[in-house]
Design a protein around this motif. Structure first.
Motif, PDB file in Angstrom:
ATOM      1  N   ASN A 178      42.616  45.175  38.325  1.00  0.00           N
ATOM      2  CA  ASN A 178      42.391  43.891  38.260  1.00  0.00           C
ATOM      3  C   ASN A 178      43.608  42.981  37.759  1.00  0.00           C
ATOM      4  O   ASN A 178      42.612  42.658  36.985  1.00  0.00           O
ATOM      5  CB  ASN A 178      41.194  43.397  39.145  1.00  0.00           C
ATOM      6  N   TYR A 183      36.206  48.411  42.378  1.00  0.00           N
ATOM      7  CA  TYR A 183      37.396  48.517  43.279  1.00  0.00           C
ATOM      8  C   TYR A 183      37.530  50.024  43.496  1.00  0.00           C
ATOM      9  O   TYR A 183      38.365  50.902  43.870  1.00  0.00           O
ATOM     10  CB  TYR A 183      38.762  48.429  43.106  1.00  0.00           C
ATOM     11  N   LYS A 229      32.911  44.341  47.462  1.00  0.00           N
ATOM     12  CA  LYS A 229      34.053  45.085  48.086  1.00  0.00           C
ATOM     13  C   LYS A 229      34.067  46.856  48.691  1.00  0.00           C
ATOM     14  O   LYS A 229      34.065  46.413  50.193  1.00  0.00           O
ATOM     15  CB  LYS A 229      35.514  45.094  46.652  1.00  0.00           C
ATOM     16  N   THR A 230      32.598  46.779  48.397  1.00  0.00           N
ATOM     17  CA  THR A 230      33.203  48.709  49.129  1.00  0.00           C
ATOM     18  C   THR A 230      31.921  47.985  50.576  1.00  0.00           C
ATOM     19  O   THR A 230      32.316  49.348  51.037  1.00  0.00           O
ATOM     20  CB  THR A 230      31.781  49.561  48.267  1.00  0.00           C
ATOM     21  N   ARG A 258      38.875  52.524  53.037  1.00  0.00           N
ATOM     22  CA  ARG A 258      39.648  52.986  52.140  1.00  0.00           C
ATOM     23  C   ARG A 258      41.029  53.277  52.883  1.00  0.00           C
ATOM     24  O   ARG A 258      42.146  52.822  52.200  1.00  0.00           O
ATOM     25  CB  ARG A 258      38.737  54.015  51.771  1.00  0.00           C
ATOM     26  N   PHE A 269      44.597  47.169  46.733  1.00  0.00           N
ATOM     27  CA  PHE A 269      43.428  45.707  46.789  1.00  0.00           C
ATOM     28  C   PHE A 269      45.169  44.984  45.708  1.00  0.00           C
ATOM     29  O   PHE A 269      44.917  43.934  46.734  1.00  0.00           O
ATOM     30  CB  PHE A 269      42.307  46.116  46.281  1.00  0.00           C
TER      31      PHE A 269
END
Length: 391
Positions: free
Chosen positions: A178, A209, A240-241, A296, A325
């Motif tokens: 990120n 991530y 996020k998962t 995913r 992402f």
């Protein structure tokens, strides 16, 4: 104001996400162009219905509203050990794990346990801005490894090695990155880990991530080293998962001795992660593997469609790196900073992004694009606005 502000905090910039949402609030003609949010990297989809129902059943339990042990509920840490074995082949024990209020709090725990003011941490650029904000606030010097566009953002081990000295306490890396989305290959991570071992410093690896690597590939083999605890500090988030960003679902993995001392800070900082969040993590790692895999794949389709359309001829912006992402883009306006271009994109095109300089020195030619909030149907419109944009 009559009382002084800590100078380390005074000198830190305002949180970038908060700043750009102030821009949104100040838009002159928001009705002209509906907002395309390519800014904040959060899932657009809700949590799994089964997870929501599971949490609903917990709301009537009195224990839900009580403290847990500082490091987290034993059954949750046991469940996470099984997750780490499946995901990483790790020999993980509950005493290696601490549940935290998001990955950001896990990072703070690691820093205050590891470093003193004046120590140094080697930071791979582009970095996650909250990390360097924390270092600055704590008086810890960030020593930067510059972004190498030719390598696509994959760290160069010799560059890290050249920045290690007697004040270095850690090497800091985020993968998938990120802001770029780039996944550091397992063999490079192994080299960086060996570098940390050789120099007796810690490798702090943030894998927030990590469940969005294409195909669900194993990210690395670092946990299979019998001596991983001596030089490896692992940070992740299930926010996020499992689409639980508001529940702040972080984890810190390290040696039992390191966590013994980190819990001193945990007790004064947060006491413990909320029980409801911990129960959500446990349900997720035990029951939502197929749901995670489907999302995913969804994010990968979204990413691939964006890349295909963005790279088509005629776009003045250039895609430099990307992954699930994120997309890391070079803008075509050399007289403008990334922040200036991001502000103009919002005002003139209704597209919300982040300027590259937020993520490190020398990055004014870049923008970060986050794909979490744009649907597959909306990608064409988003790309069209880039293509038509002029300063």
């Amino acid at each position: 104001m009559k009382f002084p502000i800590n100078p380390h905090i005074r000198e830190v910039g305002f949180p970038p996400i908060s700043e750009v949402w102030e821009w949104v609030a100040a838009r002159r003609h928001p009705q002209d162009r509906p907002l395309v949010d390519l800014c904040q990297a959060v899932p657009s989809y809700p949590p799994a219905p089964a997870l929501v129902e599971h949490l609903r059943t917990r709301l009537d339990e009195p224990a839900t509203y009580r403290y847990s042990p500082d490091e987290g509920l034993p059954e949750v840490r046991e469940g996470l050990c099984a997750y780490y074995r499946r995901r990483y082949g790790a020999v993980m024990l509950p005493r290696n794990l601490c549940l935290t209020i998001g990955a950001s709090q896990a990072f703070w725990l690691a820093l205050v346990t590891l470093c003193r003011p004046g120590d140094e941490v080697v930071v791979v650029v582009p970095y996650y801005f909250d990390h360097v904000m924390a270092l600055d606030m704590l008086g810890i010097r960030a020593v930067f490894v510059p972004f190498d566009e030719e390598r696509g953002g994959v760290p160069e081990v010799r560059a890290l090695a050249s920045r290690i000295n007697s004040r270095t306490r850690a090497l800091l890396l985020v993968t998938p990155s990120n802001p770029t989305g780039v996944v550091t290959p397992p063999e490079v991570l192994a080299e960086i880990f060996h570098l940390a071992q050789k120099n007796d410093v810690a490798l702090i690896l943030d894998e927030t991530y990590g469940e969005f690597i294409a195909g669900g590939a194993r990210p690395h083999e670092l946990f299979t080293d019998p001596a991983w605890e001596d030089h490896f500090i692992h940070i992740t988030s299930f926010g996020k998962t499992f689409a639980l960003t508001g529940l702040r679902a972080g984890v810190l993995a390290a040696s039992p001795d390191f966590l013994h001392h980190a819990l001193k800070a945990q007790d004064t900082m947060a006491v413990c992660a909320p029980r409801l969040t911990q129960q959500a993590i446990l349900h997720g790692v035990e029951h939502l593997g197929d749901w995670v895999a489907a999302n995913r794949a969804r994010m990968q389709r979204r990413h691939d469609l964006f890349v295909e359309q963005f790279r088509a001829p005629g776009n003045p912006f250039r895609l430099v790196a990307s992954g699930s992402f994120f997309a890391w883009v070079r803008h075509p306006f050399p007289g403008h900073t990334g922040r200036q271009v991001a502000r103009l994109l919002l005002e003139e095109a209704g597209v919300l992004t982040l300027g590259g300089e937020i993520f490190g020195p020398g990055l004014t030619p870049y923008l970060r694009i986050a794909l979490g909030n744009v649907s597959e149907d909306g990608i064409g419109e988003a790309v069209r606005r880039f293509r038509e944009f002029v300063v």
